[in-house]
Motif scaffolding. Structure first.
Motif, short mmCIF file in Angstrom:
data_model
loop_
_atom_site.label_atom_id
_atom_site.label_comp_id
_atom_site.label_asym_id
_atom_site.label_seq_id
_atom_site.Cartn_x
_atom_site.Cartn_y
_atom_site.Cartn_z
N HIS A 37 0.80 -1.23 0.00
CA HIS A 37 0.00 0.00 0.00
C HIS A 37 0.83 1.28 0.00
O HIS A 37 0.28 2.37 -0.02
CB HIS A 37 -0.95 -0.01 1.20
CG HIS A 37 -1.97 -1.10 1.10
ND1 HIS A 37 -3.08 -1.00 0.30
CD2 HIS A 37 -2.03 -2.32 1.68
CE1 HIS A 37 -3.78 -2.11 0.40
NE2 HIS A 37 -3.16 -2.93 1.23
N GLY A 38 2.16 1.13 0.05
CA GLY A 38 3.04 2.30 0.01
C GLY A 38 2.89 3.21 1.21
O GLY A 38 2.90 4.43 1.06
N ILE A 39 2.75 2.61 2.39
CA ILE A 39 2.60 3.40 3.62
C ILE A 39 3.64 2.93 4.64
O ILE A 39 4.25 1.88 4.48
CB ILE A 39 1.18 3.29 4.22
CG1 ILE A 39 0.83 1.84 4.58
CG2 ILE A 39 0.15 3.88 3.26
CD1 ILE A 39 -0.53 1.69 5.25
N THR A 40 3.81 3.73 5.69
CA THR A 40 4.76 3.37 6.75
C THR A 40 4.09 2.43 7.74
O THR A 40 2.86 2.29 7.77
CB THR A 40 5.24 4.61 7.51
OG1 THR A 40 4.13 5.20 8.20
CG2 THR A 40 5.88 5.63 6.56
N ARG A 41 4.90 1.80 8.58
CA ARG A 41 4.36 0.93 9.63
C ARG A 41 3.45 1.72 10.56
O ARG A 41 2.39 1.24 10.95
CB ARG A 41 5.49 0.28 10.43
CG ARG A 41 6.29 -0.70 9.60
CD ARG A 41 7.38 -1.36 10.39
NE ARG A 41 8.31 -0.34 10.90
CZ ARG A 41 9.28 -0.57 11.76
NH1 ARG A 41 9.48 -1.78 12.22
NH2 ARG A 41 10.07 0.39 12.16
N ARG A 46 -1.94 2.99 12.71
CA ARG A 46 -3.00 3.98 12.94
C ARG A 46 -4.26 3.61 12.17
O ARG A 46 -5.37 3.72 12.69
CB ARG A 46 -2.54 5.37 12.52
CG ARG A 46 -1.60 6.02 13.47
CD ARG A 46 -1.40 7.49 13.09
NE ARG A 46 -0.25 8.01 13.77
CZ ARG A 46 0.82 8.51 13.19
NH1 ARG A 46 0.89 8.59 11.88
NH2 ARG A 46 1.82 8.96 13.91
N LEU A 47 -4.09 3.18 10.92
CA LEU A 47 -5.23 2.78 10.10
C LEU A 47 -5.96 1.60 10.74
O LEU A 47 -7.19 1.58 10.81
CB LEU A 47 -4.76 2.41 8.69
CG LEU A 47 -5.81 1.92 7.72
CD1 LEU A 47 -6.83 3.01 7.45
CD2 LEU A 47 -5.16 1.47 6.43
N GLY A 52 -10.55 -0.59 13.34
CA GLY A 52 -11.00 -1.44 14.44
C GLY A 52 -11.91 -0.70 15.40
O GLY A 52 -12.87 -1.25 15.92
N GLY A 53 -11.62 0.58 15.63
CA GLY A 53 -12.45 1.37 16.52
C GLY A 53 -13.83 1.66 15.96
O GLY A 53 -14.80 1.82 16.69
N LYS A 54 -13.94 1.71 14.63
CA LYS A 54 -15.22 1.99 13.98
C LYS A 54 -16.06 0.74 13.83
O LYS A 54 -17.26 0.83 13.66
CB LYS A 54 -14.98 2.63 12.61
CG LYS A 54 -14.41 4.02 12.71
CD LYS A 54 -14.10 4.60 11.36
CE LYS A 54 -13.42 5.95 11.54
NZ LYS A 54 -12.87 6.45 10.29
N HIS A 65 -7.39 -4.49 17.62
CA HIS A 65 -6.85 -5.43 16.64
C HIS A 65 -6.45 -4.70 15.38
O HIS A 65 -7.17 -3.84 14.89
CB HIS A 65 -7.89 -6.49 16.27
CG HIS A 65 -8.22 -7.40 17.40
ND1 HIS A 65 -7.57 -8.58 17.59
CD2 HIS A 65 -9.10 -7.28 18.40
CE1 HIS A 65 -8.05 -9.17 18.66
NE2 HIS A 65 -8.98 -8.39 19.17
N LEU A 66 -5.31 -5.03 14.86
CA LEU A 66 -4.92 -4.51 13.55
C LEU A 66 -5.64 -5.34 12.50
O LEU A 66 -5.61 -6.57 12.53
CB LEU A 66 -3.41 -4.64 13.35
CG LEU A 66 -2.56 -3.73 14.22
CD1 LEU A 66 -1.10 -3.98 13.92
CD2 LEU A 66 -2.91 -2.29 13.98
#
Length: 72
Positions: A37-41, A46-47, A52-54, A65-66
């Motif tokens: 996805h071209g993102i950082t750890r 955070r994602l 998970g919170g939603k 949970h991730l």
């Protein structure tokens, strides 16, 4: 007096430092997800927390949970 120089203050500063320990399999999955996805750890974690919170149905009470999709 002259106005202050430098970077403007952030609305929501990132001032909390966190250390996390993962097993090798989880780390491998996290790195593969980030590369795909071209993102950082940090962004991936955070994602995962945001998603998970939603969607409380996906989380056990008291746990975050991730939600990393399978990369295989």
């Amino acid at each position: 007096m002259s106005p202050r120089t430098g970077r403007p203050k952030a609305e929501n500063p990132l001032n909390v430092d966190l250390k996390v320990r993962f097993d090798q399999d989880t780390n491998t999955r996290l790195l593969a997800y980030c590369k795909k996805h071209g993102i950082t750890r940090t962004e991936a974690i955070r994602l995962g927390i945001d998603v998970g919170g939603k969607n409380q149905a996906l989380c056990r009470p008291g746990h975050i949970h991730l939600l990393l999709e399978e990369t295989q």
